[in-house]
Structure formats: structure tokens, C-alpha cells
Design a protein around this motif. Structure first.
Motif, PDB file in Angstrom:
ATOM      1  N   LEU B  21       0.595  -1.559   0.076  1.00 16.56           N
ATOM      2  CA  LEU B  21       0.226   0.080  -0.286  1.00 16.56           C
ATOM      3  C   LEU B  21       1.041   1.138   0.541  1.00 16.56           C
ATOM      4  N   ASP B  29      -7.432   1.621  -2.291  1.00 16.97           N
ATOM      5  CA  ASP B  29      -6.205   1.416  -2.170  1.00 16.97           C
ATOM      6  C   ASP B  29      -5.607   1.745  -3.043  1.00 16.97           C
ATOM      7  N   LYS B  31      -1.874   0.369  -4.769  1.00 21.97           N
ATOM      8  CA  LYS B  31      -0.372  -0.771  -3.807  1.00 21.97           C
ATOM      9  C   LYS B  31       0.184  -0.868  -5.089  1.00 21.97           C
ATOM     10  N   ARG B 119       2.475  -1.234   4.507  1.00 21.40           N
ATOM     11  CA  ARG B 119       2.624  -0.229   3.436  1.00 21.40           C
ATOM     12  C   ARG B 119       3.620   0.008   4.182  1.00 21.40           C
TER      13      ARG B 119
END
Lengths: 120, 120
Positions: B21, B29, B31, B119
């Protein structure tokens, strides 16, 4: 389910600051826009907005700071945050935002406001 | 409101087929993923899914056709449509999809399934 070539689509766009629709994802629009010069200060009260630099670079002004973006860089402007893009030289940008968002947000409709988003 | 440099972020990713992410837009999201080889056939019943090629190229297989994608090209796979990405050489991809989507969709969870999205 056709693919979209960003450079080919951007070549179809003449006018600055006029977003064109190239793809849709659920209730979101993928748009391309050529920008040059100064936009207007505005915000979108309900929608985040993503800017991705395809070619060139631009500066995103916030009330308390500035962010310089180059090719291959993106920024998400959160809902409710005032911003103003500025491009010294022409810059090609991919936008992602919820369908129906008006480019000038809460600013009074003016010469940069685009009520429609042509599909290319 | 920090900017994201896709190339810099992609350099942090080691494993193939593991999305990371990098940004969020409303309930969606953004990504990044490095892909190589064959994925599994699957579909997402409720979500469209956007693939944008940052570097390299890959082929999106559908049951009735194949689409070759190169750098700067994107495709939106509509909800409910079976698909299978294949990359002969490593390819760097930006994904956009609704939060919570599992990468292998309706396929049985297997070695390519990623339940979490770190993340970076």
C-alpha cells in the motif's frame, strides 16, 4: 476491457485544464489533463483526489506548504483541503476522483470550470 | 499529503505478487506490486480493478482474449470478469482497487494469496 495508452490519449487533448475521461473504476473516473500555469484555489468537501504525473512536473500549493511533483510521482489531496496546482511548463497528469466531481470544487464557477468531461 | 515516488517505493519491494500500500483515496487503495510469471485465474465479484504498468510489461489473460500491456498503459478489469496476469519478465505495476480486496479473488486461497497489504 480495452487498454488505455496514456501518451496516446494525452495527444488527443488540446486545451489546458480540461480533464478527459479515459476509464472508469466502480464509481470513480480516471481522467487525463494537460495543465499549464496557475489554477484556482479550491477544495472538494467530500472527495479525495489523486494526481499522478505522466510527463513533466508541477507544484501543488497548499495553504501551508508546497509540494513539487515530477514524472512518476503522485499525491492524494484529502477531502476538505484547499489546494492549487501550478505548472510552470506544460505537464501531463492522470487524475482519479469520484464521478461527478467538478474540477474547481467549491470555488465560484469561472473560466477554468469544466462542467463536462469528454470521453476520449 | 506527502507525495509518492513510484520507482522509489517499488525498490523497497522484494517478493513477487505481494501488493504494498502506498496511498489511499476515499475507500480505495493505491498499491504497488512486482509481478513475474503466472498468477491464478480469479475474479472479484464486487470490485473493478485497475492495473497500470509503471515499468516493463505484462499480459492480461481473459477467458476469450489476451491483452498485452506496456509501460504507461492501463486496463480496468470489470467486476465479475475472470482474469489472470502473466509476466514473462518482471513487471512493476500500480493497482487501484477498493479497500479489502483479496488479490486472488474467488480462487481458493493458495501460495499466491496475500491477506495483508503492508504499507511502504
Amino acid at each position: 476491457m480495452d487498454k488505455v495508452n496514456l501518451t496516446e490519449k494525452l495527444a488527443l487533448i488540446g486545451e489546458h485544464w480540461k480533464p478527459h475521461l479515459v476509464a472508469e473504476l466502480d464509481g470513480y473516473d480516471v481522467k487525463l489533463v494537460r495543465i499549464k500555469g496557475d489554477f484556482v484555489w479550491h477544495k472538494h468537501d467530500e472527495e479525495d483526489e489523486l494526481f499522478f504525473v505522466v510527463k513533466g512536473g508541477f507544484r501543488m500549493d497548499f495553504r501551508d506548504r508546497q509540494v513539487e511533483l515530477g514524472e512518476g510521482e503522485l499525491i492524494v489531496v484529502p477531502k476538505g483541503v484547499e489546494h492549487k496546482p501550478f505548472a510552470e511548463e506544460e505537464c501531463q497528469v492522470m487524475l482519479l476522483e469520484r464521478r461527478g466531481v467538478i474540477n474547481t470544487g467549491d470555488a465560484p464557477a469561472g473560466e477554468l470550470t469544466r462542467q463536462t468531461t469528454p470521453r476520449i
